[in-house]
Design an enzyme around this catalytic site. Sequence first.
Site: not given
Ligand code: SAH
Length: 256
Positions: A37, A59, A173
């Site tokens: 991803d 994306k 998100m």
């Molecule tokens: N499965 C992932 C979440 C995916 S949804 C997890 O467990 O973290 C995607 C959202 O995750 C983004 O919109 C953001 O809000 C958050 N996110 C993912 N990586 C991030 C990072 N390094 N810093 C801040 N927010 C993050």
Amino acid sequence: MSGGGRVSIVGAGPGDPELITVKAMRRLQEADVILYDRLVSEELLAYAKSGALLVYCGKAPGHHAMPQEVINEQLIKYAKEGKAVVRLKGGDPFVFGRGGEEALALAAHGIACEVIPGITSAIGAAAAADIPLTHRGIAASFACVTGSRCHGEQEPVRWDLLAHGVDTLVIYMGVSQLGNIARELMASGKDGATPVALVEKGTTDRQRVLTGTLRDIERIAAAAELENPALIVIGEAVKVRAQLNRLLSSSEALLA
Ligand code: SAH
């Protein structure tokens, strides 16, 4: 397991490539095919064995992500070919990662899979931003909430209940809905002075942390041109960050 292949749905951790588990790293090194991803650190892909097929599912700027059905089809196809397949996802696969849907799609085709957890971004970013999600006397609970359902056809998030039922809220998100979320919480009686932190690119070397209150955070985010990926952390626990910073800088001064 039918088909002879093995599918591992793997959490890559929150951003810092060192925050992957030993087990996840092992699967990555053994994989014939890695479907990854957008939020997966590119550095991790360097651990793939030579000749491994790397398939990007995220994306590209200005383009749509690979549709979920296409990802499912590919997982099934490679598994049936007998490949060792890794589905590599940012954070944890079962936290807003659609890992459950992929596991169900595989199961419907008689393909078993394993899920290897990852450090979800809420946990990673909180640590990297010095915000304890629970803290004795301040926060006894936290919740991970999606911010993408303020408007839309899906089940809405119950901000009215979250405003009072949980101490620390971590919103995934939610960047584009920040103002709406803050207003929903305040309309539900949450104090406008409640501290808020925004953690952009948490745990990476480009991490930024912005702080404010429910009342002013939308303006602060706009002024700083907050970018994705970012998390919104709301609650009194955010204040511990400032205390910790003060203590650390005073101990540095003592040591100097
Ligand atoms: N499965 C992932 C979440 C995916 S949804 C997890 O467990 O973290 C995607 C959202 O995750 C983004 O919109 C953001 O809000 C958050 N996110 C993912 N990586 C991030 C990072 N390094 N810093 C801040 N927010 C993050």
